[in-house]
Every structure is written in C-alpha cells, then in structure tokens.
Design an enzyme around this catalytic site. Structure first.
Site, PDB file in Angstrom:
ATOM      1  N   HIS A  23       0.842  -1.202   0.000  1.00 51.81           N
ATOM      2  CA  HIS A  23       0.000   0.000   0.000  1.00 51.81           C
ATOM      3  C   HIS A  23       0.877   1.251   0.000  1.00 51.81           C
ATOM      4  O   HIS A  23       0.606   2.205  -0.734  1.00 51.81           O
ATOM      5  CB  HIS A  23      -0.891   0.050   1.248  1.00 51.81           C
ATOM      6  N   LYS A  47     -16.342  -6.981   4.909  1.00 53.83           N
ATOM      7  CA  LYS A  47     -15.068  -7.702   4.828  1.00 53.83           C
ATOM      8  C   LYS A  47     -14.598  -8.175   6.204  1.00 53.83           C
ATOM      9  O   LYS A  47     -13.602  -8.872   6.303  1.00 53.83           O
ATOM     10  CB  LYS A  47     -13.979  -6.824   4.202  1.00 53.83           C
ATOM     11  N   ARG A  98      -1.359  -6.262  -8.182  1.00 61.78           N
ATOM     12  CA  ARG A  98      -0.258  -7.135  -7.782  1.00 61.78           C
ATOM     13  C   ARG A  98       0.002  -8.209  -8.828  1.00 61.78           C
ATOM     14  O   ARG A  98       1.131  -8.566  -9.103  1.00 61.78           O
ATOM     15  CB  ARG A  98      -0.569  -7.808  -6.447  1.00 61.78           C
ATOM     16  N   SER A 136      -3.007  -7.727   2.694  1.00 57.37           N
ATOM     17  CA  SER A 136      -3.401  -7.608   4.099  1.00 57.37           C
ATOM     18  C   SER A 136      -3.910  -8.940   4.630  1.00 57.37           C
ATOM     19  O   SER A 136      -3.647  -9.307   5.773  1.00 57.37           O
ATOM     20  CB  SER A 136      -4.480  -6.533   4.259  1.00 57.37           C
TER      21      SER A 136
END
Length: 180
Positions: A23, A47, A98, A136
């Site tokens: 990030h 989430k 990514r 994460s």
C-alpha cells in the site's frame, strides 16, 4: 483523463486492514502522479476487518507521515466510492495491481465506476517487484499463526497487529464459543 483547471486530486481507496508495504509503495508513487492524494479508508464491515475504521485511519495517517509525502491526506468513508470521489473532488481513482488475478476484478470495477461517472478515470499502478505478493489478508494470516510480518508491514504496524491479535485471543478465552 478528465481536464481540470486546478490541481488534480486522486483517490486511493481500500480497507487497509492493516496497511502494508505494498500500500505504501502505491501511495508514494501515486503522490508523484497527482497533485493531491486522498487515501480513502473504507468502513466495509462486510469484509470483517480486524481493526475498526478509526484505528485503520490512524494507522494509515501514521504510516503516510513516516513516508514523508506532503500531498496526501487520509479520510474514512462508507458510501459508494464514486460518491466519495465526487465529495473530495477526485478526478482520478488510483488502484494497485499485484498480479493478473487482480486485473480481472479491477477492470470490472473500473468499468462500473466509469459508467457511474465518466469524468473520473481509473489508473492502475503495478506493484513493484518486492511488493507483488503482499496482501493484508496474508499478513493477518501469518500474524495469526505466529509468523514474522515485519517484511510486509512497518514495525509499528506489526506491533499493533500483534497486540490486536493477543487481545482478540484473550477475549475468546474469556468468552468461550457456544457449540451446538
């Protein structure tokens, strides 16, 4: 990109649960592309974030300050991304990629956002070589299993993550799960 008469504002949204070196790489690079970067910390209870929104905002603020960028600010949001982008005057949504697997989802999201507001463009910044594998979700899993997460997050964030998991574990011991 949409023409603007003033400074170009970009919006980098995410849950940042927790904020990773990946990030931070995107934030640093995005601040070179736009005049002003809003880092939007999504409430996104769906989430099931480990950290509450207020804590995540403070974590991101602390990491952005340590990064030394001067044209970024952190703001929480819980509404539709395109509504938030309009509120903050963003003409650009910044997204990090990514791997190829990210691209399919992100391109669909960008197309939907464009349909909602064609004046706001989405730009993709690809992860740098050392951050392509960081997420994460993986960081939290490694931490839960007792692994070292400092290669993926700052030492401050690693410490805060360890404390949060310790607190969560202690709370589970005090309140045992109810079984059928």
């Amino acid at each position: 990109m949409a023409k603007t008469n003033g400074p170009r504002t970009g919006l980098y949204p995410g849950t940042f649960d927790p904020i990773t070196r990946g990030h931070l790489d995107i934030i640093h690079r995005a601040t070179r592309v736009v005049d002003r970067l809003i880092i939007g910390v999504a409430r996104n209870a769906g989430k099931g974030p480990l950290f509450d929104t207020k804590t995540r905002v403070k974590m991101v603020e602390r990491e952005v300050e340590a990064l030394g960028v001067r044209n970024a600010e952190v703001r929480p949001f819980e509404n539709l991304l395109m509504h938030f982008a309009h509120e903050v005057g963003a003409s650009v949504i910044v997204r990090g990629l990514r791997a190829a697997s990210d691209f399919e989802y992100e391109i669909q999201m960008a197309a939907m956002n464009y349909r909602m507001n064609a004046n706001i463009e989405t730009i993709f910044l690809t992860a740098t070589e050392g951050t392509q594998f960081i997420s994460s979700r993986f960081v939290k899993e490694i931490a839960r299993l007792g692994g070292n997460v400092e290669p993926f997050v700052s030492a401050r964030t690693a410490k805060q993550l360890a404390q949060r998991l310790k607190d969560e574990s202690a709370r589970r011991k005090v309140t045992p799960e109810v079984r059928d």
